[in-house]
Design a protein around this motif. Structure first.
Motif, PDB file in Angstrom:
ATOM      1  N   LEU A 102     -15.087   2.427 -12.843  1.00 50.32           N
ATOM      2  CA  LEU A 102     -14.232   2.079 -11.711  1.00 50.32           C
ATOM      3  C   LEU A 102     -13.278   0.973 -12.128  1.00 50.32           C
ATOM      4  O   LEU A 102     -13.712  -0.077 -12.616  1.00 50.32           O
ATOM      5  N   GLU A 103     -11.994   1.208 -11.950  1.00 51.81           N
ATOM      6  CA  GLU A 103     -11.003   0.193 -12.291  1.00 51.81           C
ATOM      7  C   GLU A 103     -10.879  -0.797 -11.138  1.00 51.81           C
ATOM      8  O   GLU A 103      -9.885  -0.846 -10.418  1.00 51.81           O
ATOM      9  N   ILE A 104     -11.926  -1.575 -10.961  1.00 51.37           N
ATOM     10  CA  ILE A 104     -11.960  -2.588  -9.906  1.00 51.37           C
ATOM     11  C   ILE A 104     -11.276  -3.850 -10.430  1.00 51.37           C
ATOM     12  O   ILE A 104     -11.633  -4.360 -11.494  1.00 51.37           O
ATOM     13  N   THR A 105     -10.293  -4.305  -9.707  1.00 47.62           N
ATOM     14  CA  THR A 105      -9.568  -5.494 -10.142  1.00 47.62           C
ATOM     15  C   THR A 105     -10.118  -6.741  -9.462  1.00 47.62           C
ATOM     16  O   THR A 105     -10.715  -6.674  -8.389  1.00 47.62           O
ATOM     17  N   PHE A 106      -9.898  -7.861 -10.114  1.00 44.26           N
ATOM     18  CA  PHE A 106     -10.353  -9.157  -9.612  1.00 44.26           C
ATOM     19  C   PHE A 106      -9.172 -10.108  -9.582  1.00 44.26           C
ATOM     20  O   PHE A 106      -8.171  -9.913 -10.278  1.00 44.26           O
ATOM     21  N   ASP A 107      -9.294 -11.146  -8.784  1.00 39.55           N
ATOM     22  CA  ASP A 107      -8.255 -12.156  -8.784  1.00 39.55           C
ATOM     23  C   ASP A 107      -8.135 -12.744 -10.182  1.00 39.55           C
ATOM     24  O   ASP A 107      -9.110 -12.793 -10.954  1.00 39.55           O
ATOM     25  N   TYR A 108      -6.944 -13.202 -10.522  1.00 41.53           N
ATOM     26  CA  TYR A 108      -6.669 -13.695 -11.865  1.00 41.53           C
ATOM     27  C   TYR A 108      -7.645 -14.789 -12.281  1.00 41.53           C
ATOM     28  O   TYR A 108      -7.886 -15.741 -11.549  1.00 41.53           O
ATOM     29  N   ASN A 109      -8.219 -14.589 -13.458  1.00 40.85           N
ATOM     30  CA  ASN A 109      -9.086 -15.595 -14.066  1.00 40.85           C
ATOM     31  C   ASN A 109     -10.281 -15.950 -13.177  1.00 40.85           C
ATOM     32  O   ASN A 109     -10.741 -17.087 -13.153  1.00 40.85           O
ATOM     33  N   SER A 110     -10.784 -14.968 -12.405  1.00 38.84           N
ATOM     34  CA  SER A 110     -11.905 -15.251 -11.527  1.00 38.84           C
ATOM     35  C   SER A 110     -12.760 -14.006 -11.356  1.00 38.84           C
ATOM     36  O   SER A 110     -12.420 -12.923 -11.832  1.00 38.84           O
ATOM     37  N   ALA A 111     -13.895 -14.184 -10.657  1.00 37.65           N
ATOM     38  CA  ALA A 111     -14.784 -13.066 -10.354  1.00 37.65           C
ATOM     39  C   ALA A 111     -14.662 -12.651  -8.896  1.00 37.65           C
ATOM     40  O   ALA A 111     -15.531 -11.950  -8.381  1.00 37.65           O
ATOM     41  N   ASN A 112     -13.582 -13.066  -8.231  1.00 33.67           N
ATOM     42  CA  ASN A 112     -13.349 -12.668  -6.846  1.00 33.67           C
ATOM     43  C   ASN A 112     -12.729 -11.281  -6.811  1.00 33.67           C
ATOM     44  O   ASN A 112     -11.695 -11.040  -7.449  1.00 33.67           O
ATOM     45  N   ILE A 113     -13.363 -10.365  -6.087  1.00 36.29           N
ATOM     46  CA  ILE A 113     -12.856  -9.001  -5.988  1.00 36.29           C
ATOM     47  C   ILE A 113     -11.503  -9.035  -5.280  1.00 36.29           C
ATOM     48  O   ILE A 113     -11.361  -9.643  -4.222  1.00 36.29           O
ATOM     49  N   SER A 114     -10.502  -8.378  -5.864  1.00 41.49           N
ATOM     50  CA  SER A 114      -9.175  -8.384  -5.254  1.00 41.49           C
ATOM     51  C   SER A 114      -9.176  -7.583  -3.952  1.00 41.49           C
ATOM     52  O   SER A 114      -9.991  -6.676  -3.761  1.00 41.49           O
ATOM     53  N   LYS A 115      -8.259  -7.913  -3.067  1.00 44.41           N
ATOM     54  CA  LYS A 115      -8.191  -7.233  -1.773  1.00 44.41           C
ATOM     55  C   LYS A 115      -7.975  -5.738  -1.941  1.00 44.41           C
ATOM     56  O   LYS A 115      -8.524  -4.930  -1.192  1.00 44.41           O
ATOM     57  N   ARG A 116      -7.170  -5.352  -2.939  1.00 44.03           N
ATOM     58  CA  ARG A 116      -6.880  -3.932  -3.088  1.00 44.03           C
ATOM     59  C   ARG A 116      -8.055  -3.133  -3.650  1.00 44.03           C
ATOM     60  O   ARG A 116      -8.039  -1.907  -3.617  1.00 44.03           O
ATOM     61  N   SER A 117      -9.092  -3.834  -4.138  1.00 42.11           N
ATOM     62  CA  SER A 117     -10.257  -3.137  -4.678  1.00 42.11           C
ATOM     63  C   SER A 117     -11.461  -3.152  -3.754  1.00 42.11           C
ATOM     64  O   SER A 117     -12.473  -2.517  -4.049  1.00 42.11           O
ATOM     65  N   VAL A 118     -11.371  -3.874  -2.649  1.00 34.64           N
ATOM     66  CA  VAL A 118     -12.505  -3.960  -1.723  1.00 34.64           C
ATOM     67  C   VAL A 118     -12.909  -2.576  -1.228  1.00 34.64           C
ATOM     68  O   VAL A 118     -14.101  -2.254  -1.122  1.00 34.64           O
ATOM     69  N   GLN A 119     -11.924  -1.727  -0.935  1.00 31.57           N
ATOM     70  CA  GLN A 119     -12.219  -0.392  -0.427  1.00 31.57           C
ATOM     71  C   GLN A 119     -13.052   0.406  -1.438  1.00 31.57           C
ATOM     72  O   GLN A 119     -13.962   1.149  -1.059  1.00 31.57           O
TER      73      GLN A 119
END
Length: 219
Positions: free
Chosen positions: A104-121
Protein backbone atom coordinates in the motif's frame (compact mmCIF):
# COMPACT_ATOMS: atom_id res chain seq x y z
CA UNK A 1 12.96 -14.39 22.15
CA UNK A 2 13.44 -17.10 19.57
CA UNK A 3 16.83 -18.75 19.92
CA UNK A 4 19.21 -18.66 16.96
CA UNK A 5 19.15 -22.47 16.74
CA UNK A 6 15.40 -22.34 16.18
CA UNK A 7 15.85 -19.80 13.42
CA UNK A 8 18.42 -21.99 11.73
CA UNK A 9 16.15 -25.03 12.01
CA UNK A 10 13.33 -23.18 10.29
CA UNK A 11 15.66 -22.11 7.51
CA UNK A 12 17.05 -25.61 7.17
CA UNK A 13 13.57 -27.10 6.84
CA UNK A 14 12.61 -24.45 4.32
CA UNK A 15 15.77 -25.07 2.29
CA UNK A 16 15.04 -28.78 2.13
CA UNK A 17 11.46 -28.12 1.13
CA UNK A 18 12.42 -25.67 -1.61
CA UNK A 19 15.04 -28.08 -2.96
CA UNK A 20 12.45 -30.84 -3.19
CA UNK A 21 9.67 -29.00 -4.96
CA UNK A 22 8.95 -26.11 -7.28
CA UNK A 23 7.17 -23.36 -5.36
CA UNK A 24 5.11 -20.56 -6.85
CA UNK A 25 5.73 -17.51 -4.68
CA UNK A 26 2.84 -15.16 -3.99
CA UNK A 27 3.59 -11.74 -5.43
CA UNK A 28 2.35 -8.73 -3.50
CA UNK A 29 -0.50 -6.84 -5.08
CA UNK A 30 0.42 -3.18 -5.47
CA UNK A 31 -2.37 -0.59 -5.26
CA UNK A 32 -2.04 3.17 -4.99
CA UNK A 33 -3.19 4.52 -1.64
CA UNK A 34 -5.92 6.75 -3.02
CA UNK A 35 -7.46 3.89 -5.04
CA UNK A 36 -7.53 0.97 -2.64
CA UNK A 37 -10.75 -0.52 -1.29
CA UNK A 38 -11.36 -2.96 1.56
CA UNK A 39 -12.54 -5.58 -0.95
CA UNK A 40 -9.29 -5.32 -2.91
CA UNK A 41 -7.25 -5.71 0.26
CA UNK A 42 -9.40 -8.63 1.40
CA UNK A 43 -8.90 -10.47 -1.89
CA UNK A 44 -5.17 -9.85 -1.84
CA UNK A 45 -4.81 -11.16 1.73
CA UNK A 46 -7.12 -14.16 1.40
CA UNK A 47 -5.34 -17.29 2.70
CA UNK A 48 -3.77 -19.56 0.10
CA UNK A 49 -6.14 -22.40 -0.66
CA UNK A 50 -4.57 -25.84 -0.19
CA UNK A 51 -4.26 -28.00 -3.28
CA UNK A 52 -6.72 -30.83 -3.83
CA UNK A 53 -5.27 -33.78 -1.97
CA UNK A 54 -5.27 -36.07 -5.00
CA UNK A 55 -3.42 -33.49 -7.11
CA UNK A 56 -0.98 -32.20 -4.52
CA UNK A 57 2.70 -32.51 -5.40
CA UNK A 58 3.89 -31.16 -2.06
CA UNK A 59 6.56 -33.33 -0.41
CA UNK A 60 6.17 -34.68 3.13
CA UNK A 61 8.28 -31.81 4.50
CA UNK A 62 5.51 -29.23 4.01
CA UNK A 63 3.74 -29.87 7.36
CA UNK A 64 7.09 -29.43 9.10
CA UNK A 65 7.64 -26.15 7.27
CA UNK A 66 4.23 -24.88 8.31
CA UNK A 67 4.76 -25.96 11.92
CA UNK A 68 8.17 -24.27 12.10
CA UNK A 69 6.85 -21.10 10.51
CA UNK A 70 3.86 -21.05 12.86
CA UNK A 71 6.13 -21.41 15.89
CA UNK A 72 8.33 -18.58 14.68
CA UNK A 73 5.37 -16.27 13.94
CA UNK A 74 3.89 -17.01 17.37
CA UNK A 75 7.19 -15.94 18.94
CA UNK A 76 6.79 -12.51 17.32
CA UNK A 77 3.39 -11.73 18.80
CA UNK A 78 3.46 -8.93 21.39
CA UNK A 79 7.04 -8.07 20.42
CA UNK A 80 7.98 -4.44 19.94
CA UNK A 81 9.24 -3.38 16.53
CA UNK A 82 12.62 -2.33 17.85
CA UNK A 83 13.16 -5.65 19.63
CA UNK A 84 13.44 -7.60 16.37
CA UNK A 85 16.95 -8.60 15.43
CA UNK A 86 18.27 -8.28 11.89
CA UNK A 87 18.09 -12.07 11.58
CA UNK A 88 14.44 -12.11 12.63
CA UNK A 89 13.60 -9.31 10.20
CA UNK A 90 15.18 -11.28 7.38
CA UNK A 91 13.38 -14.45 8.39
CA UNK A 92 10.07 -12.59 8.33
CA UNK A 93 10.89 -11.36 4.81
CA UNK A 94 11.74 -14.89 3.66
CA UNK A 95 8.51 -16.39 5.00
CA UNK A 96 6.48 -13.48 3.64
CA UNK A 97 7.53 -14.36 0.08
CA UNK A 98 5.15 -17.33 0.14
CA UNK A 99 2.22 -15.55 1.80
CA UNK A 100 -0.66 -13.39 0.54
CA UNK A 101 0.48 -9.78 0.67
CA UNK A 102 -0.30 -6.29 -0.54
CA UNK A 103 1.84 -3.19 -0.90
CA UNK A 104 0.00 0.00 0.00
CA UNK A 105 1.44 3.34 -1.03
CA UNK A 106 0.42 5.01 2.21
CA UNK A 107 1.95 8.44 2.54
CA UNK A 108 3.00 10.19 5.73
CA UNK A 109 3.59 13.79 6.63
CA UNK A 110 7.09 14.93 5.72
CA UNK A 111 9.80 13.58 7.99
CA UNK A 112 7.25 12.06 10.38
CA UNK A 113 5.16 8.98 11.15
CA UNK A 114 1.86 10.89 10.94
CA UNK A 115 -0.44 9.35 8.35
CA UNK A 116 -1.23 11.95 5.69
CA UNK A 117 -4.84 13.07 5.27
CA UNK A 118 -4.99 11.69 1.75
CA UNK A 119 -4.01 8.21 2.99
CA UNK A 120 -6.43 7.93 5.91
CA UNK A 121 -9.10 6.43 3.66
CA UNK A 122 -6.70 3.65 2.63
CA UNK A 123 -5.81 2.84 6.23
CA UNK A 124 -9.52 2.73 7.00
CA UNK A 125 -10.00 0.30 4.11
CA UNK A 126 -7.20 -1.82 5.58
CA UNK A 127 -8.91 -1.79 8.98
CA UNK A 128 -12.19 -2.96 7.47
CA UNK A 129 -10.45 -5.76 5.58
CA UNK A 130 -8.46 -7.03 8.56
CA UNK A 131 -11.65 -6.99 10.65
CA UNK A 132 -13.40 -9.30 8.19
CA UNK A 133 -14.48 -12.78 9.42
CA UNK A 134 -12.71 -14.15 6.33
CA UNK A 135 -9.36 -13.24 7.89
CA UNK A 136 -10.21 -14.29 11.43
CA UNK A 137 -7.36 -16.02 13.25
CA UNK A 138 -4.60 -14.64 11.03
CA UNK A 139 -1.48 -12.88 12.20
CA UNK A 140 -0.49 -9.98 9.97
CA UNK A 141 2.91 -8.45 9.40
CA UNK A 142 2.88 -4.68 8.86
CA UNK A 143 6.21 -3.80 7.26
CA UNK A 144 7.43 -0.25 6.78
CA UNK A 145 9.76 0.69 3.91
CA UNK A 146 11.45 3.92 2.85
CA UNK A 147 13.29 5.15 -0.21
CA UNK A 148 17.07 5.45 -0.19
CA UNK A 149 17.23 9.19 0.53
CA UNK A 150 18.94 9.69 3.89
CA UNK A 151 21.12 7.55 6.12
CA UNK A 152 20.64 3.92 7.10
CA UNK A 153 19.83 4.53 10.77
CA UNK A 154 17.45 7.39 10.00
CA UNK A 155 15.47 5.35 7.47
CA UNK A 156 15.40 2.27 9.67
CA UNK A 157 13.95 4.31 12.54
CA UNK A 158 11.46 6.05 10.24
CA UNK A 159 10.23 2.76 8.76
CA UNK A 160 9.69 1.32 12.24
CA UNK A 161 7.79 4.38 13.45
CA UNK A 162 5.57 4.33 10.39
CA UNK A 163 4.76 0.64 10.79
CA UNK A 164 3.94 1.33 14.45
CA UNK A 165 1.67 4.22 13.42
CA UNK A 166 -0.40 1.90 11.21
CA UNK A 167 -0.63 -0.66 14.02
CA UNK A 168 -1.84 1.93 16.52
CA UNK A 169 -4.47 3.21 14.11
CA UNK A 170 -5.79 -0.30 13.41
CA UNK A 171 -5.87 -1.18 17.10
CA UNK A 172 -7.47 2.11 18.22
CA UNK A 173 -10.02 2.52 15.43
CA UNK A 174 -10.88 -1.09 14.59
CA UNK A 175 -10.12 -3.00 17.76
CA UNK A 176 -7.67 -5.33 16.07
CA UNK A 177 -5.63 -7.12 18.72
CA UNK A 178 -2.09 -5.87 18.96
CA UNK A 179 -0.84 -9.46 19.20
CA UNK A 180 -2.27 -10.09 15.72
CA UNK A 181 -0.20 -7.28 14.20
CA UNK A 182 3.56 -7.82 13.95
CA UNK A 183 5.36 -4.62 12.98
CA UNK A 184 8.75 -4.61 11.30
CA UNK A 185 10.84 -1.91 9.64
CA UNK A 186 13.19 -2.46 6.72
CA UNK A 187 14.33 1.10 6.13
CA UNK A 188 15.74 1.44 2.63
CA UNK A 189 17.07 -2.13 2.42
CA UNK A 190 14.26 -3.60 0.29
CA UNK A 191 13.38 -1.34 -2.65
CA UNK A 192 10.71 -2.57 -5.03
CA UNK A 193 11.98 -4.67 -7.92
CA UNK A 194 12.75 -2.67 -11.02
CA UNK A 195 12.79 0.70 -9.30
CA UNK A 196 15.69 2.96 -8.45
CA UNK A 197 16.32 2.91 -4.68
CA UNK A 198 15.50 6.64 -4.48
CA UNK A 199 12.13 6.28 -6.26
CA UNK A 200 9.32 7.66 -4.03
CA UNK A 201 7.25 4.50 -4.68
CA UNK A 202 9.61 2.67 -2.33
CA UNK A 203 7.95 4.57 0.55
CA UNK A 204 5.28 2.01 1.28
CA UNK A 205 3.66 -0.23 3.84
CA UNK A 206 3.44 -3.93 3.07
CA UNK A 207 0.82 -6.06 4.81
CA UNK A 208 1.27 -9.84 4.84
CA UNK A 209 -1.13 -12.53 6.02
CA UNK A 210 1.20 -14.96 7.80
CA UNK A 211 -1.40 -17.74 8.14
CA UNK A 212 -0.05 -20.98 6.74
CA UNK A 213 -2.05 -23.35 4.55
CA UNK A 214 -2.89 -25.67 7.42
CA UNK A 215 -4.24 -22.82 9.53
CA UNK A 216 -6.14 -21.24 6.67
CA UNK A 217 -7.81 -24.49 5.63
CA UNK A 218 -9.06 -25.15 9.17
CA UNK A 219 -10.90 -21.82 9.54
Amino acid sequence: MLRSSSRFSVNAIRAAFIAGAAITFTASAVIAAEQVTSDQILRALAPNKPLTRGLSMAPPAEPAVNAAEGKFVDSLRNRSTRSLSMGEREQIATIAQTKPAIDLEITFDYNSANISKRSVQSVQALGKALSSPDLKGSTFVVAGHTDAVGGDEYNQDLSERRADAIKRYLADKYGIAGADLVTVGYGKTKPKSGLAPTDPSNRRVQVVNMANKATASSQ
